[in-house]
Design a protein around this motif. Structure first.
Motif, short mmCIF file in Angstrom:
data_model
loop_
_atom_site.label_atom_id
_atom_site.label_comp_id
_atom_site.label_asym_id
_atom_site.label_seq_id
_atom_site.Cartn_x
_atom_site.Cartn_y
_atom_site.Cartn_z
N VAL A 19 -47.77 -33.40 30.03
CA VAL A 19 -49.06 -32.70 30.09
C VAL A 19 -50.22 -33.67 29.86
N SER A 20 -50.05 -34.62 28.94
CA SER A 20 -51.14 -35.55 28.65
C SER A 20 -51.52 -36.38 29.86
N LEU A 21 -50.54 -36.97 30.54
CA LEU A 21 -50.83 -37.80 31.71
C LEU A 21 -51.33 -36.96 32.88
N SER A 22 -50.72 -35.81 33.09
CA SER A 22 -51.10 -34.94 34.19
C SER A 22 -52.54 -34.47 34.02
N LEU A 23 -52.92 -34.11 32.79
CA LEU A 23 -54.29 -33.66 32.53
C LEU A 23 -55.28 -34.79 32.76
N VAL A 80 -54.23 -24.74 21.80
CA VAL A 80 -55.53 -25.40 21.98
C VAL A 80 -55.51 -26.30 23.21
N ILE A 81 -54.41 -27.03 23.41
CA ILE A 81 -54.29 -27.89 24.59
C ILE A 81 -54.36 -27.07 25.87
N ALA A 82 -53.70 -25.92 25.89
CA ALA A 82 -53.75 -25.05 27.07
C ALA A 82 -55.18 -24.62 27.35
N THR A 83 -55.90 -24.25 26.30
CA THR A 83 -57.30 -23.82 26.46
C THR A 83 -58.18 -24.97 26.94
N LEU A 84 -58.01 -26.14 26.34
CA LEU A 84 -58.80 -27.31 26.73
C LEU A 84 -58.49 -27.76 28.16
N SER A 85 -57.26 -27.55 28.61
CA SER A 85 -56.90 -27.91 29.99
C SER A 85 -57.74 -27.12 30.98
N VAL A 86 -57.94 -25.84 30.68
CA VAL A 86 -58.77 -24.99 31.55
C VAL A 86 -60.21 -25.48 31.51
N CYS A 87 -60.72 -25.75 30.32
CA CYS A 87 -62.13 -26.16 30.18
C CYS A 87 -62.40 -27.54 30.76
N ALA A 88 -61.47 -28.47 30.57
CA ALA A 88 -61.72 -29.86 30.95
C ALA A 88 -61.47 -30.16 32.41
N ALA A 89 -60.58 -29.40 33.07
CA ALA A 89 -60.15 -29.78 34.42
C ALA A 89 -60.46 -28.76 35.49
N THR A 165 -47.92 -35.40 39.59
CA THR A 165 -49.31 -34.98 39.79
C THR A 165 -49.94 -35.62 41.00
N THR A 166 -49.77 -36.93 41.14
CA THR A 166 -50.45 -37.65 42.22
C THR A 166 -49.73 -37.60 43.56
N LEU A 167 -48.39 -37.58 43.53
CA LEU A 167 -47.64 -37.65 44.79
C LEU A 167 -47.20 -36.29 45.32
N LEU A 168 -47.11 -35.29 44.45
CA LEU A 168 -46.58 -34.00 44.89
C LEU A 168 -47.58 -32.85 44.67
N LEU A 169 -48.00 -32.68 43.43
CA LEU A 169 -48.76 -31.47 43.08
C LEU A 169 -50.14 -31.45 43.71
N ASN A 176 -56.62 -27.53 41.98
CA ASN A 176 -56.82 -26.30 41.21
C ASN A 176 -55.50 -25.70 40.72
N TYR A 177 -54.48 -25.69 41.57
CA TYR A 177 -53.20 -25.14 41.13
C TYR A 177 -52.42 -26.12 40.24
N THR A 178 -52.75 -27.40 40.36
CA THR A 178 -52.18 -28.37 39.42
C THR A 178 -52.71 -28.09 38.02
N VAL A 179 -53.99 -27.75 37.91
CA VAL A 179 -54.58 -27.40 36.61
C VAL A 179 -53.89 -26.15 36.05
N ILE A 180 -53.62 -25.18 36.90
CA ILE A 180 -52.91 -23.97 36.45
C ILE A 180 -51.52 -24.34 35.91
#
Length: 459
Positions: A19-23, A80-89, A165-169, A176-180
């Motif tokens: 999750v950290s790298l993907s975000l 909190v990470i789930a919430t911040l993922s929505v806000c940040a990305a 994240t970079t090659l597939l998603l 947008n769906y990668t963020v989801i």
């Protein structure tokens, strides 16, 4: 609560790394729409991301944290990470942030990125580091000699996050769906740790917000976004007289119902394309396809359009031009520099019109080495044109240094055409479309002096 199993702990460490790298990659891609993806922008984001993650590693070792409360702390952390993922990305929220920045008079991309990173990329990375340390403490209760194992699974998660994240998603699902998906994975981490009713409720609220804000329907209705993948965010704006194609924040192409295009494209079409000699079909190379408006009505010459965005032709034909390109126009998905490196063709006219976001040409495409590669692919008597958004009055270093670079590689037979009105005595006009043009005609570099001026023979 019962003790977490070793397998569960390893899974959570892997998930945390993923999750950290993907975000981080998703945020880098979303921000590129507004501030580009230069080394400076990337370094700011990575520095703050890694800095706060390091702080999380340190504080996670605090002896004040009761081991009995670690599971509850981890549960809240993943929420909190789930919430911040929505806000940040999420692109709509990022758009609102930059709207506020411009309204507040903050227009520097570096400052905008720094403030954004401090607000949205501090707590999340801190928790990633904090989680890793807490999970490690739990895993050490099974084996005190498992530090390497912990680091390996965290790194493996990061590797999978980077590749997926970079090659597939992002290329196939969209950013947008990668963020989801990132939000879903963080929610899974929270639910693994606790399934109490308030955890389920919080997860449902966060997921609902993520699905709504990042849905194709919402982003198309509110922002006109048709494509949002690893390379580009593309939208088409309509008005009564025509359409504008936007890519990564830049109005890339204009198509008017009366036949007019963007001013610089009209200039190129009228002065270089539509009046080409009719003795043969000429080879035309366009690096940065835009909306395919260069030579749109020309069915005689042979066109090769190069762009890294594979959806561009389909989007342009369906949503922008509302017509199919003529058979004499070929589209190749490739990097401009790599294409020039690998092709052996020589072209009668080459246009470089590549932008990664508003006002920013990829740094590698304004370097002297790239211009040498460009020069090698122009046919005798051919013409190179570069569309640059720079200061017509040379009132910033970027405009002056680019001009120096261009004239170093193309020292002779060059012109600089400002498109539209500008006042050379003021700086308030801002940047404009400036066409740098080179004619590949033999030139011995002679000059006239008071001692030697054979003008009558040269004429």
């Amino acid at each position: 609560m019962h003790k977490l199993s070793r397998t569960t702990l390893v899974f959570l460490i892997f998930l945390n790394g993923y999750v950290s790298l993907s975000l981080e990659l998703a945020v880098l891609r979303q921000l590129s729409f507004y501030v580009g993806s230069s080394a400076v922008i990337t370094s700011i984001i990575m520095a703050i991301f890694l800095g706060f993650m390091s702080l999380g590693y340190f504080l996670g070792e605090s002896q004040k944290i009761d081991n009995k409360k670690i599971r509850k702390i981890l549960n809240v952390s993943f929420l909190v990470i789930a919430t911040l993922s929505v806000c940040a990305a999420s692109f709509p929220l990022i758009t609102q942030y930059f709207t506020w920045m411009y309204a507040g008079g903050i227009q520097s991309g570096v400052i905008q990125t720094f403030i954004y990173s401090l607000i949205f990329l501090s707590a999340g990375p801190f928790l990633f580091g904090f989680n890793t340390t807490l999970l490690s403490r739990q895993l050490h209760t099974y084996n005190t000699n498992c530090t390497g194992n912990i680091m390996a699974w965290d790194t493996i998660g990061s590797v999978f996050g980077s590749i997926a994240t970079t090659l597939l998603l992002m290329p196939f699902m969209g950013v947008n769906y990668t963020v989801i998906l990132i939000t879903i994975l963080a929610v899974i981490g929270a639910l693994v740790l606790s399934r109490r009713w308030w955890v389920w409720l919080t997860c449902a609220i966060v997921l609902t917000a993520s699905f709504y804000i990042n849905s194709n329907t919402y982003q198309r209705e509110k922002h006109g976004i048709i494509v949002n993948n690893a390379n580009s965010t593309i939208s088409v704006a309509h008005w009564e007289g025509g359409r504008i194609l936007y890519m990564n924040g830049l109005p890339m192409s204009m198509y008017q119902l009366d036949g007019n295009m963007a001013d610089y494209v009209n200039y190129l079409n009228n002065h270089f394309i539509y009046n080409m000699p009719a003795d043969k079909p000429h080879k035309i190379l366009v690096l940065g396809a835009g909306g395919f408006t260069l030579g749109l009505n020309d069915t005689r010459n042979d066109y090769t359009f190069i762009d890294i965005e594979h959806t561009l032709k389909d989007v342009s034909e369906k949503h922008f031009l509302n017509q199919k390109l003529s058979p004499n126009k070929k589209f190749i998905v490739a990097d401009a520099s790599q294409f020039l490196k690998n092709t052996t063709e020589q072209y009668d006219f080459i246009l470089l019109d590549v932008y990664s976001n508003s006002y920013q040409v990829p740094e590698s495409l304004i370097a002297a080495e790239f211009m040498m590669r460009l020069k090698s692919r122009i046919a005798p008597n051919g013409i190179i044109a570069m569309n640059m958004i720079v200061s017509p009055e040379f009132d910033d270093k970027y405009s002056r240094v680019f001009d120096n670079t261009f004239r170093t590689i193309f020292p002779h037979n060059t012109t600089r055409q400002v498109i539209g009105y500008f006042n050379p005595w003021t700086e308030i006009d801002g940047p404009a479309n400036v066409l740098y043009i080179y004619h590949n005609i033999e030139n011995d570099g002679r000059i006239y002096t008071i001692n030697k001026t054979p003008v009558i023979y040269d004429r």
